[in-house]
Design an enzyme around this catalytic site. Sequence first.
Site, PDB file in Angstrom:
ATOM      1  N   LYS A 162       9.224   3.293  16.785  1.00 40.78           N
ATOM      2  CA  LYS A 162       8.924   4.162  15.640  1.00 40.78           C
ATOM      3  C   LYS A 162       8.334   3.353  14.486  1.00 40.78           C
ATOM      4  O   LYS A 162       8.337   2.118  14.513  1.00 40.78           O
ATOM      5  CB  LYS A 162      10.181   4.904  15.200  1.00 40.78           C
ATOM      6  CG  LYS A 162      11.272   4.034  14.624  1.00 40.78           C
ATOM      7  CD  LYS A 162      12.518   4.871  14.385  1.00 40.78           C
ATOM      8  CE  LYS A 162      13.645   4.001  13.838  1.00 40.78           C
ATOM      9  NZ  LYS A 162      14.920   4.713  13.816  1.00 40.78           N
ATOM     10  N   TYR A 216      -4.966  -4.756 -15.511  1.00 37.82           N
ATOM     11  CA  TYR A 216      -4.939  -3.519 -16.296  1.00 37.82           C
ATOM     12  C   TYR A 216      -3.879  -3.598 -17.401  1.00 37.82           C
ATOM     13  O   TYR A 216      -2.807  -4.162 -17.187  1.00 37.82           O
ATOM     14  CB  TYR A 216      -4.571  -2.339 -15.396  1.00 37.82           C
ATOM     15  CG  TYR A 216      -5.661  -1.900 -14.462  1.00 37.82           C
ATOM     16  CD1 TYR A 216      -6.890  -1.453 -14.949  1.00 37.82           C
ATOM     17  CD2 TYR A 216      -5.456  -1.913 -13.086  1.00 37.82           C
ATOM     18  CE1 TYR A 216      -7.881  -1.023 -14.072  1.00 37.82           C
ATOM     19  CE2 TYR A 216      -6.443  -1.485 -12.206  1.00 37.82           C
ATOM     20  CZ  TYR A 216      -7.652  -1.047 -12.709  1.00 37.82           C
ATOM     21  OH  TYR A 216      -8.628  -0.627 -11.845  1.00 37.82           O
TER      22      TYR A 216
HETATM   23  C1  PLP Z   1      15.865   3.832  14.473  1.00 39.94           C
HETATM   24  C2  PLP Z   1      16.764   4.162  15.575  1.00 39.94           C
HETATM   25  C3  PLP Z   1      17.139   3.167  16.497  1.00 39.94           C
HETATM   26  C4  PLP Z   1      16.731   1.725  16.362  1.00 39.94           C
HETATM   27  O1  PLP Z   1      17.262   1.181  15.178  1.00 39.94           O
HETATM   28  P1  PLP Z   1      17.404  -0.404  14.984  1.00 39.94           P
HETATM   29  O2  PLP Z   1      18.589  -0.545  14.117  1.00 39.94           O
HETATM   30  O3  PLP Z   1      16.157  -0.877  14.366  1.00 39.94           O
HETATM   31  O4  PLP Z   1      17.631  -0.961  16.312  1.00 39.94           O
HETATM   32  C5  PLP Z   1      17.931   3.538  17.570  1.00 39.94           C
HETATM   33  N1  PLP Z   1      18.354   4.818  17.719  1.00 39.94           N
HETATM   34  C6  PLP Z   1      18.034   5.796  16.844  1.00 39.94           C
HETATM   35  C7  PLP Z   1      18.531   7.177  17.078  1.00 39.94           C
HETATM   36  C8  PLP Z   1      17.238   5.501  15.743  1.00 39.94           C
HETATM   37  O5  PLP Z   1      16.929   6.469  14.877  1.00 39.94           O
END
Ligand code: PLP
Length: 385
Positions: A39, A268
Amino acid sequence: MDLGVGNTFLEVDLQKIKANLNRIRDHIGKGCEVMPVLKANAAGMGLEKMGLFMSGECGVNLVAVAQVYEAVKLKEAGVDCEIFVMGGVPYDNVASAVEYGIQMPVFENEFADFVNGEAKKQDKKVKLHIKIETGMNRIGVKPGRALDELVDYIKNLESIEIVGVYTHLVESQAADKSFSHRQHDLFKEALGQLDRKGINPRYIHVCNSAATVWFTEAYYTHVRPGRLVYGMDPNGDEKNKLGLEFPIKWYAFVTNLKRIDAGETVGYNKFFKADRPIRMATLSFGYGDGYNRNLVLKGGHVLIKGKRAPFLDMCMDQSFVDVTAIEDVKLNDRAVLLGRGGKEEISLHDFSAMLGEGYMNAMANIGQRVRRIYKSCHAERSEGS
Ligand SMILES: *Cc1c(COP(=O)(O)O)cnc(C)c1O
């Protein structure tokens, strides 16, 4: 159009990603596999390329993303492994998810019904993972009666196949592990219930990055790490126990060099005012590239020729740094925004400490126009910094 590496680019070392995956595999042992989480544009490293690399060259056969949009992007890029969407799915996404054979979570009868209808229409079978609510209170069905009812309901839906069951830990990086254990106990209760109903899913997964490091009892068929794969161990107590490597360097270029006299201002609204003569460099990036401008206000710096160049100001597309203390800076020299430059390093940990945010925030915000350059062991480039 060939702009080379452009104004600002991320260099991603693919071999480090592969090495990280292998270190995680060694750590979790046989019988459990890694389902990398891609993601947030694969933590800024480029969704499609990371998907293709991990499935094509690292032996990954199941990846997770947050949204159907990301899953479809991967499929359209030619990623041919299984893809699981972890988050709740709005109905508008379901037709595409069914079409591309993407796995989704289920925790509500109504959603199951809707998916079943769409699958029937397309004459397909859909693979779903039951999300168990154990404490996050985001999405999921609680163990007990609600889970029994959901399972009984889905049994009558002929276009749905339950292939997975999972939950998500809320504070697995904390020193106090008691809540994680409580969540796991609830999850085991759910597994027992499913077993009694004759459901033994082939994907069972609990552990995010922090838990992948320590929560041996909760490994099951897969672990589901995001940050860990990219070399970021969120565990606070024992730093980076697996020896993972951060695969990124973020660069920009010097586009102007000049002397600023005492009393002159920079930027700026006369943002910076020199109280002594300084030598200044203008750089080819700004907050429009997703760099957090608060790092300027909080005393951040970049590395030029392996030395620290403190920010004076940052605009949307260009920034100003003080190079008075660095000898021989020339036009088009590289500035390192993140990663190692000579003996110095700007780490994500530094970013997080200065900004008070998690590792993912900085990475997820890196902009579209920042080129991603992939380096593999066969095509080693010289570092130039
Ligand atoms: C984001 C997410 C993960 C991975 O998270 P990390 O802490 O970066 O490993 C795993 N499971 C779910 C449901 C997530 O939303």
